[in-house]
Structures are given as C-alpha cells and as structure tokens.
Design a protein around this motif. Structure first.
Motif, mmCIF file in Angstrom:
data_model
loop_
_atom_site.group_PDB
_atom_site.id
_atom_site.type_symbol
_atom_site.label_atom_id
_atom_site.label_comp_id
_atom_site.label_asym_id
_atom_site.label_seq_id
_atom_site.Cartn_x
_atom_site.Cartn_y
_atom_site.Cartn_z
ATOM 1 N N ASN A 1 113.101 50.722 -28.324
ATOM 2 C CA ASN A 1 114.090 50.173 -27.400
ATOM 3 C C ASN A 1 114.244 51.029 -26.150
ATOM 4 O O ASN A 1 114.488 50.497 -25.062
ATOM 5 C CB ASN A 1 115.437 50.023 -28.114
ATOM 6 C CG ASN A 1 115.503 48.767 -28.969
ATOM 7 O OD1 ASN A 1 115.632 47.662 -28.473
ATOM 8 N ND2 ASN A 1 115.385 48.956 -30.287
ATOM 9 N N LEU A 2 114.083 52.335 -26.300
ATOM 10 C CA LEU A 2 114.113 53.198 -25.118
ATOM 11 C C LEU A 2 112.956 52.865 -24.188
ATOM 12 O O LEU A 2 113.127 52.772 -22.961
ATOM 13 C CB LEU A 2 114.046 54.663 -25.536
ATOM 14 C CG LEU A 2 115.325 55.295 -26.080
ATOM 15 C CD1 LEU A 2 115.054 56.706 -26.574
ATOM 16 C CD2 LEU A 2 116.423 55.315 -25.006
ATOM 17 N N GLY B 1 113.518 49.812 -22.306
ATOM 18 C CA GLY B 1 114.672 49.846 -21.405
ATOM 19 C C GLY B 1 115.929 49.232 -21.974
ATOM 20 O O GLY B 1 116.875 48.972 -21.231
ATOM 21 N N ASN B 2 115.963 49.025 -23.284
ATOM 22 C CA ASN B 2 117.153 48.430 -23.909
ATOM 23 C C ASN B 2 118.141 49.527 -24.313
ATOM 24 O O ASN B 2 118.369 49.797 -25.485
ATOM 25 C CB ASN B 2 116.738 47.615 -25.142
ATOM 26 C CG ASN B 2 115.809 46.480 -24.798
ATOM 27 O OD1 ASN B 2 115.914 45.888 -23.729
ATOM 28 N ND2 ASN B 2 114.876 46.174 -25.695
ATOM 29 N N TYR B 3 118.750 50.169 -23.317
ATOM 30 C CA TYR B 3 119.605 51.328 -23.573
ATOM 31 C C TYR B 3 120.893 50.955 -24.300
ATOM 32 O O TYR B 3 121.390 51.730 -25.128
ATOM 33 C CB TYR B 3 119.923 52.046 -22.257
ATOM 34 C CG TYR B 3 118.684 52.456 -21.505
ATOM 35 C CD1 TYR B 3 117.733 53.286 -22.092
ATOM 36 C CD2 TYR B 3 118.450 52.004 -20.212
ATOM 37 C CE1 TYR B 3 116.584 53.662 -21.408
ATOM 38 C CE2 TYR B 3 117.308 52.363 -19.511
ATOM 39 C CZ TYR B 3 116.374 53.185 -20.123
ATOM 40 O OH TYR B 3 115.240 53.546 -19.456
ATOM 41 N N ASP B 4 121.430 49.791 -23.989
ATOM 42 C CA ASP B 4 122.636 49.363 -24.702
ATOM 43 C C ASP B 4 122.353 49.139 -26.181
ATOM 44 O O ASP B 4 123.194 49.441 -27.036
ATOM 45 C CB ASP B 4 123.185 48.074 -24.078
ATOM 46 C CG ASP B 4 123.774 48.303 -22.702
ATOM 47 O OD1 ASP B 4 124.169 49.456 -22.425
ATOM 48 O OD2 ASP B 4 123.812 47.351 -21.905
ATOM 49 N N VAL C 1 120.088 50.751 -27.896
ATOM 50 C CA VAL C 1 119.972 52.096 -28.479
ATOM 51 C C VAL C 1 121.356 52.664 -28.756
ATOM 52 O O VAL C 1 121.608 53.249 -29.824
ATOM 53 C CB VAL C 1 119.178 53.034 -27.537
ATOM 54 C CG1 VAL C 1 119.165 54.452 -28.084
ATOM 55 C CG2 VAL C 1 117.751 52.524 -27.365
ATOM 56 N N LEU C 2 122.261 52.500 -27.814
ATOM 57 C CA LEU C 2 123.630 52.994 -28.003
ATOM 58 C C LEU C 2 124.281 52.325 -29.204
ATOM 59 O O LEU C 2 124.966 52.968 -30.008
ATOM 60 C CB LEU C 2 124.449 52.748 -26.739
ATOM 61 C CG LEU C 2 125.903 53.209 -26.759
ATOM 62 C CD1 LEU C 2 125.982 54.717 -27.032
ATOM 63 C CD2 LEU C 2 126.604 52.858 -25.447
ATOM 64 N N LEU D 1 121.187 60.523 -24.630
ATOM 65 C CA LEU D 1 121.276 59.194 -24.030
ATOM 66 C C LEU D 1 122.445 59.101 -23.061
ATOM 67 O O LEU D 1 122.291 58.631 -21.921
ATOM 68 C CB LEU D 1 121.418 58.143 -25.138
ATOM 69 C CG LEU D 1 121.645 56.707 -24.660
ATOM 70 C CD1 LEU D 1 120.406 56.183 -23.932
ATOM 71 C CD2 LEU D 1 122.002 55.795 -25.831
ATOM 72 N N ARG E 1 122.315 58.707 -18.928
ATOM 73 C CA ARG E 1 122.900 57.527 -18.276
ATOM 74 C C ARG E 1 124.193 57.855 -17.514
ATOM 75 O O ARG E 1 124.763 56.969 -16.867
ATOM 76 C CB ARG E 1 123.208 56.457 -19.325
ATOM 77 C CG ARG E 1 122.003 55.944 -20.085
ATOM 78 C CD ARG E 1 122.411 54.843 -21.048
ATOM 79 N NE ARG E 1 122.754 53.611 -20.336
ATOM 80 C CZ ARG E 1 123.294 52.542 -20.908
ATOM 81 N NH1 ARG E 1 123.601 52.585 -22.210
ATOM 82 N NH2 ARG E 1 123.564 51.459 -20.215
#
Length: 487
Positions: A301-302, A305-308, A310-311, A334, A338
């Motif tokens: 996911n990183l 670009g799926n950072y949300d 990952v969070l 992370l 960000r």
C-alpha cells in the motif's frame, strides 16, 4: 518465462493474479500455502496462480557441474553399485537370471523416478528405497512398449511412403525421444508418450533450449560409449564389465536428471508448478505468521500510495497490540513523513514512550516541538512518561528541552513519586550542562526537604557536596570495601 514481482522488481514472482494482472513474490505473499499451491490476492481476494520456481530457476546450461555431481551422492551410488556388482556375484542359472532382471528393473525404475523427483523440485537424488520398494516397476515395461510402437511407426511409414518417409519419421522419433521419455516419466501413459502432437507441443513450448539439451544428451551418449569402450579395451574382463556398467548407469542418471531439470525449468510453459523442496520444512509455519502478512500489506500500500489505508492497518493492529514497538515505529515514520500532526498528537503518549525506550533524544525533541505547535503551551500529563523522556534528553545534551519538559513539575504533579528523579535530572542539567550551580543547588535542596521518603533522598547530601565544590553531579561512587564487622 521470467516474471518479476510488481512491488519488488529485483525479486522473481511466485504468484500471479489473473484479475489484477499483477505478479507477487514470496515477500508479498507470506501467508500463502506453497505446498498446496494456494494463495489469495491481497487486492481482490481471488485465488492466485502459483508459478513455483519457474521465474527464478537457474537455466540448465548454467549448472552443468551439478548434473555431473548428481550420481555421486550416496543413494544413487548405492543403487548403481547394487545393480552393477551383485549380478557379477551370481551364478549363471535361472535364479541368477531372475535376480539380475529384477535389479535391471530396479535401476531403470530409479532413473525414471529421478525425472519426476527433479521435476518436482528436488535437486538431491531420490532415496535408495525408491529403487526397490513400492510400485513403479511397470515403467520399464511401458518404455519397452513405447520403443516397440515407435519402431512400428517407422516401419509403417516405410511401407506406406517408402524409404524417404521412413527416414523422416525416424528423424522425428529420434528427435522426440527425450520428450517421450519425459512425458512417460511424468504421466505413465504410453498413449501420451507416443502421440506425435503431444510431443510436438511439448518441444514447441520449451523452444530452442530443448534442442540445446538434445545436443548435450548426444554428447553424453557419445562420452558414455567412449568410456565403456575404453574400459573394455584397457582392462581385464572381470574389471571392465563392472566398470562399464558403472559408467553406463552413471551417465544414464546424469541424462535423466537433465531431462527432469528441463521440465522443472519450463514448468510454467508446460502447465504445472513446483518449487525447490530442500530446506522448506518450516516454510508453512512462517507463512502463517500474521505479522508478516501485515508487513506485506503495508509495503504494497505504501508503494501504491495508499497512505490512508496504511494508517488504518496500523491503527487496527495497535488496537490489538498497543505496545508493539515495530508497529509504533512504522506509525511514527508514516506520520512524520506525512507531517500528520493531528495523529501524532493523538498517539503521542505511546510514541514518546517508544522513543524513550530507544533512547532517541532527537526524536523526542522533534515530537515535543510538533506537540507544542499543535497545542501551544503543551505539557505532558504523565509524570512517569515525562521523566522517561527527560533521561535520554539529558544523556544527549538536550538540556533546555529537558528543562521545558519538566518545568513546574512539583506544581503539576504534587506528591508524585517521580518528583525526586525529575528534579535530580533538572539539577544535573543545570549544573553539568548549563553551569548554573545556584539553581541546581536549589533543586537539590527542594528534593532534600520535600522527598524525605524517596529512595534517592539519602544520596542528595552527596550531590549537594559536589555542587558546593562545583564538581559534576554524579551518583555515589561504587565501593568495593568488605565489611568485616559481621565476620
């Protein structure tokens, strides 16, 4: 055909999703079951196609020395020795002939087992028992039937089309013979092993490497014949016969191992999948490690670009395991990358505790500055956490950050058992770091008057003496004197 992992381009792919059209390596699929060749796509949840070792196997022309070492492992050596030497010790009677026939069948059974064993990913020879136990002796009979049918095919071609057609058919039979042996070893089917279309498809799917291997096999046969001729020409018959038999069996094992390896190398083109089997006893247990699945999801996911996402994964994981230092490390990296100050503020107690455990004064200082920006006048409301963070700040020379962190500690946490260690750190920072001895002495006097029951209280007098002499404030010196009063 070689495929690289979509997320790790330097790693060979082991799985493919026909829905997402993506390839995954072992690191991306730690929870997949390679023995059952079952895995689910981490994106769409569909069943993946297992590619086995097809994308990472070394081409057979790069491992020729390993082929020649193959017959000299213990198990094949014992098979060759038994099947070669025992017949020489037998009398030439009916019993001797029967035993010799059984040993010949066992030797050929073992060589055909080598093809299947190698194609399944075993680069070490089959065990000795493979030659003499279980079923599989019929493979030799099947091979004789195949030879008979091929000979009949050539003869029939001569009757129908004359010598020219017979030569063409003979050429195809000779060229397709290795393919026929491979098919027979894998499928145990005479019909499949003599079907011209079946053999032509196999040869076409492998492509030019088949003809390269064919050349190696011809050279092996010539070398085997030359070695046997040398044995008969230079040694007495009692020695030449077992030596020639040994050389013939050895070259046959090399040849069949090469055929099996060709199947293993081109498994994807041939429609099956297998993997290297040695050293994988604990692989399934590792695959069941849930933490590795989470790491793989985070990594993918990183990179997407799926950072949300990952969070969200990290938050869910920390709900189940709040003190997981590895997940806290990932969360910290992370959020700082960000510049997510809101989430840093939300998780600051756990993150500061993690940084304190790592003795990361720079990280503590940076996070405290972010918290101050998010909430002007911010102060920690946990006295133990404040002292835990102050200790690495002192050790790394961040004296002013320490003083701001512990400012008005006695007012914010009256009666706390952390008051003495907090103000001792303040005194040490003032004296040892900032050369403010009067202020340091004042804090030491405060501890001496207000913290009478604390374990640090007996040491404060020594610190005050050091402060009076302007010496660095250090703990009591270790004493190695032996008290003989009780002797």
């Amino acid at each position: 055909m070689k495929h690289d992992c979509h997320y790790h381009p330097a790693e060979p792919a082991k799985w493919h999703c026909g829905e997402c059209l993506q390839h995954f390596c072992t690191s991306c699929m730690p929870d997949a079951d390679t023995r059952r060749q079952h895995g689910l796509c981490p994106h769409c949840g569909r069943t993946l196609r297992y590619l086995g070792a097809a994308t990472e196997v070394v081409p057979f022309w790069n491992r020729l020395p390993a082929f020649f070492r193959y017959p000299f492992h213990l198990d094949p050596l014992m098979v060759v020795a038994i099947c070669t030497l025992v017949p020489m010790l037998l009398r030439p009677n009916l019993v001797g002939l029967l035993i010799t026939l059984v040993l010949v069948l066992a030797l050929f059974k073992y060589t055909y087992a080598v093809i299947r064993h190698t194609a399944d990913g075993h680069m070490k020879p089959p065990p000795l028992a493979t030659a003499f136990t279980g079923d599989g002796f019929g493979i030799v009979v099947l091979q004789l039937v195949v030879f008979f049918l091929m000979g009949g095919l050539v003869f029939s071609a001569g009757l129908v089309g004359g010598p020219f057609l017979a030569l063409l058919v003979l050429a195809f039979v000779v060229l397709a013979l290795p393919a026929s042996i491979m098919v027979l070893a894998m499928e145990h089917s005479v019909a499949a092993a003599v079907n011209p279309m079946n053999l032509a498809v196999l040869i076409s799917r492998i492509g030019w490497p088949y003809f390269l291997l064919y050349g190696y096999l011809v050279l092996l046969l010539l070398a085997s014949g030359a070695a046997q001729e040398f044995a008969y020409g230079h040694f007495q018959p009692w020695l030449a016969q077992p030596l020639a038999g040994f050389l013939n069996s050895t070259f046959t094992l090399i040849l069949f191992h090469m055929l099996g390896y060709l199947l293993f190398q081109y498994q994807e083109e041939l429609g099956f999948a297998s993997d290297l089997q040695e050293g994988d006893n604990d692989q399934n247990e590792q695959h069941r490690d849930r933490s590795r699945r989470i790491d793989a999801d985070i990594d993918m996911n990183l990179k997407d670009g799926n950072y949300d996402r990952v969070l969200g994964i990290l938050k869910e994981t920390l709900k189940r395991d709040p003190g997981n230092s590895h997940r806290l490390s990932q969360l910290y990296r992370l959020l700082t990358a960000r510049a997510d100050h809101a989430e840093l503020y939300r998780y600051h107690p756990r993150l500061l505790a993690w940084l304190a455990e790592r003795n990361d004064a720079a990280g503590i200082k940076e996070l405290l500055q972010i918290l101050e920006q998010t909430e002007p006048g911010f102060r920690l409301n946990d006295p133990a956490l404040a002292v835990a963070c102050a200790a690495p700040l002192y050790r790394q020379g961040e004296y002013r950050t320490l003083l701001r962190l512990l400012q008005d500690f006695h007012k914010r946490f009256p009666g706390s058992d952390q008051l003495a260690p907090a103000y001792l750190l303040v005194a040490q920072a003032l004296a040892n770091g900032l050369d403010q001895w009067e202020k340091a002495t004042a804090f030491l006097n405060f501890i001496q008057k207000k913290c009478l029951s604390h374990p640090l209280h007996p040491q404060i007098a020594g610190y005050l003496e050091q402060a009076g002499r302007r010496e660095p404030l250090k703990g009591p010196r270790a004493s190695f004197a032996i008290d003989d009063s009780g002797a």
